[in-house]
Design a protein around this motif. Structure first.
Motif, mmCIF file in Angstrom:
data_model
loop_
_atom_site.group_PDB
_atom_site.id
_atom_site.type_symbol
_atom_site.label_atom_id
_atom_site.label_comp_id
_atom_site.label_asym_id
_atom_site.label_seq_id
_atom_site.Cartn_x
_atom_site.Cartn_y
_atom_site.Cartn_z
ATOM 1 N N LEU A 1 0.801 -1.278 -0.044
ATOM 2 C CA LEU A 1 0.008 0.078 0.096
ATOM 3 C C LEU A 1 0.951 1.487 0.023
ATOM 4 O O LEU A 1 0.575 2.313 -0.766
ATOM 5 C CB LEU A 1 -0.759 0.032 1.292
ATOM 6 C CG LEU A 1 -1.842 1.155 1.328
ATOM 7 C CD1 LEU A 1 -2.955 1.217 0.047
ATOM 8 C CD2 LEU A 1 -2.764 0.893 2.557
ATOM 9 N N VAL A 2 2.044 1.110 0.887
ATOM 10 C CA VAL A 2 2.800 2.323 0.782
ATOM 11 C C VAL A 2 3.407 2.446 -0.473
ATOM 12 O O VAL A 2 3.624 3.710 -1.060
ATOM 13 C CB VAL A 2 3.829 2.272 1.908
ATOM 14 C CG1 VAL A 2 5.042 3.240 1.713
ATOM 15 C CG2 VAL A 2 3.359 2.231 3.222
ATOM 16 N N ILE A 3 3.854 1.610 -1.177
ATOM 17 C CA ILE A 3 4.536 1.648 -2.650
ATOM 18 C C ILE A 3 3.496 2.039 -3.694
ATOM 19 O O ILE A 3 3.847 2.904 -4.403
ATOM 20 C CB ILE A 3 5.144 0.170 -3.089
ATOM 21 C CG1 ILE A 3 6.200 -0.257 -2.041
ATOM 22 C CG2 ILE A 3 5.423 0.224 -4.552
ATOM 23 C CD1 ILE A 3 6.656 -1.593 -2.480
ATOM 24 N N LEU A 4 2.227 1.571 -3.466
ATOM 25 C CA LEU A 4 1.147 2.065 -4.333
ATOM 26 C C LEU A 4 1.016 3.630 -3.999
ATOM 27 O O LEU A 4 0.770 4.493 -5.094
ATOM 28 C CB LEU A 4 -0.246 1.541 -4.079
ATOM 29 C CG LEU A 4 -1.475 1.882 -5.008
ATOM 30 C CD1 LEU A 4 -1.087 1.852 -6.355
ATOM 31 C CD2 LEU A 4 -2.559 1.109 -4.481
ATOM 32 N N ILE A 5 1.017 4.335 -2.896
ATOM 33 C CA ILE A 5 0.739 5.665 -2.662
ATOM 34 C C ILE A 5 1.862 6.492 -3.237
ATOM 35 O O ILE A 5 1.612 7.462 -3.852
ATOM 36 C CB ILE A 5 0.552 5.912 -1.118
ATOM 37 C CG1 ILE A 5 -0.872 5.087 -0.929
ATOM 38 C CG2 ILE A 5 0.485 7.237 -0.758
ATOM 39 C CD1 ILE A 5 -1.149 5.281 0.869
ATOM 40 N N VAL A 6 3.062 5.925 -2.790
ATOM 41 C CA VAL A 6 4.181 6.824 -3.447
ATOM 42 C C VAL A 6 4.438 6.882 -4.728
ATOM 43 O O VAL A 6 4.657 7.788 -5.473
ATOM 44 C CB VAL A 6 5.737 5.966 -2.853
ATOM 45 C CG1 VAL A 6 6.995 6.415 -3.440
ATOM 46 C CG2 VAL A 6 5.753 6.153 -1.101
ATOM 47 N N ALA B 1 1.598 6.561 -6.876
ATOM 48 C CA ALA B 1 0.872 7.512 -7.261
ATOM 49 C C ALA B 1 0.983 8.999 -7.217
ATOM 50 O O ALA B 1 0.927 9.758 -8.035
ATOM 51 C CB ALA B 1 -0.266 7.198 -6.671
ATOM 52 N N VAL B 2 1.711 9.473 -6.046
ATOM 53 C CA VAL B 2 2.260 10.733 -5.943
ATOM 54 C C VAL B 2 3.374 11.097 -6.957
ATOM 55 O O VAL B 2 3.264 12.289 -7.494
ATOM 56 C CB VAL B 2 2.589 10.840 -4.360
ATOM 57 C CG1 VAL B 2 3.637 12.087 -4.118
ATOM 58 C CG2 VAL B 2 1.716 10.754 -3.302
ATOM 59 N N TRP B 3 4.215 10.109 -6.987
ATOM 60 C CA TRP B 3 5.345 10.453 -7.891
ATOM 61 C C TRP B 3 4.649 10.586 -9.212
ATOM 62 O O TRP B 3 5.033 11.396 -10.274
ATOM 63 C CB TRP B 3 6.079 9.145 -8.205
ATOM 64 C CG TRP B 3 7.191 9.213 -9.215
ATOM 65 C CD1 TRP B 3 8.278 10.181 -9.457
ATOM 66 C CD2 TRP B 3 7.084 8.738 -10.534
ATOM 67 N NE1 TRP B 3 8.962 9.964 -10.284
ATOM 68 C CE2 TRP B 3 8.254 9.198 -11.211
ATOM 69 C CE3 TRP B 3 6.232 7.898 -11.061
ATOM 70 C CZ2 TRP B 3 8.570 8.575 -12.538
ATOM 71 C CZ3 TRP B 3 6.552 7.391 -12.392
ATOM 72 C CH2 TRP B 3 7.731 7.835 -13.081
ATOM 73 N N ALA B 4 3.608 9.731 -9.801
ATOM 74 C CA ALA B 4 3.066 9.876 -10.970
ATOM 75 C C ALA B 4 2.420 11.043 -11.214
ATOM 76 O O ALA B 4 2.279 11.845 -12.267
ATOM 77 C CB ALA B 4 2.067 8.815 -11.388
ATOM 78 N N VAL B 5 1.631 11.672 -10.424
ATOM 79 C CA VAL B 5 0.948 13.185 -10.456
ATOM 80 C C VAL B 5 1.929 13.980 -10.350
ATOM 81 O O VAL B 5 1.766 15.075 -11.340
ATOM 82 C CB VAL B 5 0.186 13.036 -9.001
ATOM 83 C CG1 VAL B 5 -0.539 14.658 -8.828
ATOM 84 C CG2 VAL B 5 -1.167 12.140 -9.106
ATOM 85 N N SER B 6 3.067 13.961 -9.588
ATOM 86 C CA SER B 6 4.079 15.214 -9.778
ATOM 87 C C SER B 6 4.791 15.141 -11.268
ATOM 88 O O SER B 6 4.762 16.243 -11.589
ATOM 89 C CB SER B 6 5.131 14.973 -8.795
ATOM 90 O OG SER B 6 6.040 13.847 -8.794
ATOM 91 N N VAL B 7 4.997 14.177 -11.554
ATOM 92 C CA VAL B 7 5.588 14.070 -13.004
ATOM 93 C C VAL B 7 4.544 14.322 -13.924
ATOM 94 O O VAL B 7 4.774 15.277 -14.949
ATOM 95 C CB VAL B 7 6.144 12.643 -13.529
ATOM 96 C CG1 VAL B 7 6.419 12.575 -14.844
ATOM 97 C CG2 VAL B 7 7.221 12.220 -12.492
#
Length: 87
Positions: A16-21, A23-29
């Motif tokens: 779950l932590v990997i999924l959240i990280v 998703a945050v990275w994808a939105v920032s990119v």
């Protein structure tokens, strides 16, 4: 129904932590590349590439399951115990 153990909960939490990280990275990119303009041909290429990648992936997975069910994979199993030769 059996309750999940501590190890399973730990693995679930890590995933779950990997999924959240991710998703945050994808939105920032995605937001960082907001000024990039893609033409109509680019959108068509992106859509066709996505469609055919999914089509090929689903087709290969279906072939794998059909092959496994029909018994074609049994002869290629190197870990299967074989009967000793008669004689």
């Amino acid at each position: 129904m059996k309750r999940p153990g501590a190890g399973q909960l730990a693995i679930l939490a890590v995933l779950l932590v990997i999924l959240i990280v991710t998703a945050v990275w994808a939105v920032s990119v995605w937001n960082a590349a907001g000024d990039a303009v893609m033409s109509t041909h680019g959108w068509i290429a992106l859509g066709l590439g996505t469609f055919f990648s999914l089509l090929i992936g689903c087709g290969l997975m279906a072939l794998m399951f059909f092959s496994s069910r029909s018994g074609h994979d049994d002869a290629a199993d190197p870990f299967r115990k074989r009967d000793p030769p008669a004689g």
